[in-house]
Design a protein around this motif. Structure first.
Motif, PDB file in Angstrom:
ATOM      1  N   GLN A 102      21.761  27.543  49.798  1.00 28.53           N
ATOM      2  CA  GLN A 102      20.367  27.785  49.385  1.00 28.53           C
ATOM      3  C   GLN A 102      19.699  28.848  50.253  1.00 28.53           C
ATOM      4  O   GLN A 102      18.685  29.420  49.863  1.00 28.53           O
ATOM      5  N   ALA A 103      20.238  29.095  51.452  1.00 31.02           N
ATOM      6  CA  ALA A 103      19.634  30.113  52.321  1.00 31.02           C
ATOM      7  C   ALA A 103      20.310  31.446  52.047  1.00 31.02           C
ATOM      8  O   ALA A 103      21.508  31.599  52.255  1.00 31.02           O
ATOM      9  N   ARG A 104      19.556  32.409  51.539  1.00 29.94           N
ATOM     10  CA  ARG A 104      20.168  33.710  51.199  1.00 29.94           C
ATOM     11  C   ARG A 104      19.360  34.847  51.813  1.00 29.94           C
ATOM     12  O   ARG A 104      18.126  34.768  51.878  1.00 29.94           O
ATOM     13  N   PRO A 105      20.071  35.880  52.267  1.00 35.02           N
ATOM     14  CA  PRO A 105      19.365  37.029  52.828  1.00 35.02           C
ATOM     15  C   PRO A 105      18.662  37.804  51.714  1.00 35.02           C
ATOM     16  O   PRO A 105      19.278  38.102  50.689  1.00 35.02           O
ATOM     17  N   ILE A 106      17.381  38.089  51.879  1.00 38.45           N
ATOM     18  CA  ILE A 106      16.638  38.795  50.826  1.00 38.45           C
ATOM     19  C   ILE A 106      15.936  40.035  51.357  1.00 38.45           C
ATOM     20  O   ILE A 106      15.130  40.623  50.645  1.00 38.45           O
ATOM     21  N   GLY A 107      16.218  40.419  52.607  1.00 34.52           N
ATOM     22  CA  GLY A 107      15.553  41.622  53.119  1.00 34.52           C
ATOM     23  C   GLY A 107      15.759  41.754  54.606  1.00 34.52           C
ATOM     24  O   GLY A 107      16.646  41.107  55.189  1.00 34.52           O
ATOM     25  N   ARG A 108      14.949  42.601  55.234  1.00 33.10           N
ATOM     26  CA  ARG A 108      15.132  42.895  56.652  1.00 33.10           C
ATOM     27  C   ARG A 108      13.785  43.173  57.323  1.00 33.10           C
ATOM     28  O   ARG A 108      12.815  43.543  56.641  1.00 33.10           O
ATOM     29  N   ILE A 109      13.790  42.975  58.641  1.00 31.28           N
ATOM     30  CA  ILE A 109      12.576  43.215  59.419  1.00 31.28           C
ATOM     31  C   ILE A 109      12.695  44.600  60.052  1.00 31.28           C
ATOM     32  O   ILE A 109      13.727  44.935  60.654  1.00 31.28           O
ATOM     33  N   LEU A 110      11.632  45.387  59.915  1.00 26.30           N
ATOM     34  CA  LEU A 110      11.622  46.763  60.433  1.00 26.30           C
ATOM     35  C   LEU A 110      10.604  46.876  61.566  1.00 26.30           C
ATOM     36  O   LEU A 110       9.614  46.129  61.592  1.00 26.30           O
ATOM     37  N   PRO A 111      10.843  47.832  62.483  1.00 26.00           N
ATOM     38  CA  PRO A 111       9.788  48.082  63.465  1.00 26.00           C
ATOM     39  C   PRO A 111       8.559  48.619  62.744  1.00 26.00           C
ATOM     40  O   PRO A 111       8.688  49.247  61.685  1.00 26.00           O
ATOM     41  N   ALA A 112       7.400  48.357  63.328  1.00 26.47           N
ATOM     42  CA  ALA A 112       6.178  48.808  62.649  1.00 26.47           C
ATOM     43  C   ALA A 112       5.953  50.316  62.810  1.00 26.47           C
ATOM     44  O   ALA A 112       5.087  50.879  62.134  1.00 26.47           O
ATOM     45  N   ASP A 147      22.086  40.744  44.495  1.00 24.44           N
ATOM     46  CA  ASP A 147      22.693  39.461  44.128  1.00 24.44           C
ATOM     47  C   ASP A 147      21.907  38.261  44.652  1.00 24.44           C
ATOM     48  O   ASP A 147      21.966  37.176  44.092  1.00 24.44           O
ATOM     49  N   ALA A 148      21.164  38.467  45.758  1.00 31.95           N
ATOM     50  CA  ALA A 148      20.501  37.328  46.415  1.00 31.95           C
ATOM     51  C   ALA A 148      19.611  36.560  45.452  1.00 31.95           C
ATOM     52  O   ALA A 148      19.387  35.372  45.617  1.00 31.95           O
ATOM     53  N   PHE A 149      19.066  37.249  44.459  1.00 32.37           N
ATOM     54  CA  PHE A 149      18.102  36.596  43.563  1.00 32.37           C
ATOM     55  C   PHE A 149      18.735  36.175  42.231  1.00 32.37           C
ATOM     56  O   PHE A 149      18.014  35.787  41.315  1.00 32.37           O
ATOM     57  N   THR A 150      20.068  36.265  42.134  1.00 39.05           N
ATOM     58  CA  THR A 150      20.728  36.048  40.845  1.00 39.05           C
ATOM     59  C   THR A 150      20.337  34.710  40.217  1.00 39.05           C
ATOM     60  O   THR A 150      20.067  34.637  39.019  1.00 39.05           O
ATOM     61  N   GLY A 151      20.300  33.644  41.035  1.00 36.27           N
ATOM     62  CA  GLY A 151      19.979  32.308  40.502  1.00 36.27           C
ATOM     63  C   GLY A 151      18.575  32.276  39.911  1.00 36.27           C
ATOM     64  O   GLY A 151      18.366  31.761  38.809  1.00 36.27           O
ATOM     65  N   ASP A 152      17.618  32.834  40.645  1.00 34.78           N
ATOM     66  CA  ASP A 152      16.235  32.837  40.149  1.00 34.78           C
ATOM     67  C   ASP A 152      16.128  33.682  38.881  1.00 34.78           C
ATOM     68  O   ASP A 152      15.525  33.264  37.890  1.00 34.78           O
TER      69      ASP A 152
END
Ligand SMILES: Nc1ncnc2c1ncn2[C@@H]1O[C@H](COP(=O)(O)OP(=O)(O)OP(=O)(O)O)[C@@H](O)[C@H]1O
Ligand SMILES: Cc1ncc(C[n+]2csc(CCOP(=O)(O)O)c2C)c(N)n1
Ligand SMILES: [Mg+2]
Length: 367
Positions: free
Chosen positions: A331-341, A279-284
């Motif tokens: 306008q600020a929407r979560p689009i992913g996550r940070i993973l350990p390398a 859903d985060a990208f629905t507007g785009d």
């Protein structure tokens, strides 16, 4: 009467023209940061806490803009916008700008006026003042802007701070500018468009069989406008900093390339949601879909969002616990996550958990 060109005026006369436009555009700027403005060898600035953010960006005719694709105002606005976004990306507020401008003597004087107006107004809307610059002749138009920003007592938000477990947040548009660029590259006639309705006859000439819907006209006009003069939600820079952002940058080259920069700088991996499946990208997606459909390739939507640049939205990482602070800031929407390398190379960027073979985005020298 023939239009005057800049070659028919002296440098002092051109500066008068520039200063007249700037004072009209910048009347409303609260210039407490500016101790000495334009007119001397340097401007003299101050900041609220003794620190400055400083950044510079060059725009070259034929590489960043074409005068047949964008009006002078739009080129001025773009020059300002992409610089102002770099300040916001540190969590700062833009305060003062200096502008170097080289142009051929054949440049029409109204072009210089329009450029200055677009630049001045865009800076003024951000609360920044143009405090000086430099003029030169040149074979092509080349613009170099240097922007200063005030951190307002907060720490700068660097590219190095992303932490495993953070949420990846984006504020602003994605893919619009790339779609606008694609339209202009496929059919340069779109360069003549000044309003939405002008597009209908061009679409007709491209394909007389397709019904030209209102959605297509809106989608195409929005993308064209985003390419010509991007709109970074600058206020989200300080807002994200206040909410505790660990890392931030503006997306100039592409979501994939710029996420890779944060991931490398922070020695982490990043997993971006699939733009077509969340859903985060629905507007785009909604804005880009009619244009991609007209061009006969729906996969362009995903490519524009992930590999397209120059929308200058803000890409930040935030502790999951801080994410609720962004409620009420749509306008600020979560689009992913940070993973350990671990197990992945630091700097790896995945899409929906998988490596992607989409292009990484713009590189002036490696394309
Ligand atoms: N010619 C140069 N000399 C010195 N430092 C440079 C030069 N070009 C870029 N840099 C620095 O390299 C770093 C990375 O540059 P990069 O282009 O990724 O940043 P950026 O200005 O945010 O990009 P963008 O213009 O796309 O927003 C920046 O800190 C920049 O100041
Ligand atoms: C005429 C024309 N052709 C192509 C493009 C596309 N383009 C140029 S620079 C760039 C990335 C950001 O660069 P930078 O880091 O220099 O701001 C992109 C996507 C354009 N804007 N104009
Ligand atoms: Mg940047």
């Amino acid at each position: 009467m023939a239009t005057l060109t800049v070659g028919q005026l002296s440098e002092a006369e051109l500066l008068k023209v520039i200063n007249t436009e700037l004072s009209k555009a910048q009347g409303s700027v609260d210039s407490f940061d500016v101790l000495v403005g334009s007119g001397d060898d340097c401007a003299v600035l101050t900041t609220s806490d003794g620190r400055y953010c400083v950044s510079t960006d060059v725009l070259v005719q034929g590489h960043h803009f074409r005068t047949s694709w964008s009006s002078a105002e739009q080129i001025g606005a773009r020059a300002a916008a992409q610089n102002l976004a770099d300040i916001a990306a540190m969590g700062a507020r833009p305060s003062a700008v200096v502008v170097g401008l080289a142009m051929p003597t054949t440049t029409p004087l109204p072009w210089l006026e329009g450029f200055t107006r677009g630049l001045g107004l865009t800076c003024a809307q951000a609360g920044a003042q143009v405090v000086g610059g430099d003029l030169s002749g040149g074979q092509n138009i080349c613009v170099s802007v240097c922007v200063h920003g005030d951190l307002g007592g907060r720490d700068p938000v660097l590219r190095t701070g992303a932490k495993p477990g953070d949420v990846l947040v984006h504020a602003g548009k994605l893919g619009h500018s790339a779609a606008g660029l694609e339209l202009l590259q496929r059919c340069p006639d779109f360069g003549t468009v000044r309003q939405r309705e002008d597009m209908e006859r061009i679409f007709w000439r491209m394909d007389g069989h397709t019904r030209i819907s209102q959605e297509l006209l809106s989608s195409a006009f929005e993308c064209l406008t985003a390419f010509r003069a991007p709109q970074c939600p600058l206020e989200y820079g300080p807002l994200l900093a206040q909410c505790g952002a660990h890392a931030m940058m503006d997306v100039s080259d592409s979501l994939l390339r710029d996420a890779t920069r944060i991931a490398k700088a922070s020695a982490v991996a990043i997993d971006i949601d699939d733009p077509l499946e969340t859903d985060a990208f629905t507007g785009d997606v909604a804005a880009l879909r009619p244009l991609a459909k007209f061009l006969g390739d729906f996969s362009l939507v995903r490519k524009w969002i992930l590999s397209g640049g120059e929308d200058h939205g803000l890409l930040a990482t935030l502790a999951a616990a801080d994410q609720p602070k962004l409620k009420g800031h749509p306008q600020a929407r979560p689009i992913g996550r940070i993973l350990p390398a671990d197990g992945l190379e630091a700097g790896t960027v995945l899409v929906a958990g998988q490596p992607t073979n989409l292009p990484l985005g713009w590189d002036h020298f490696g394309n």
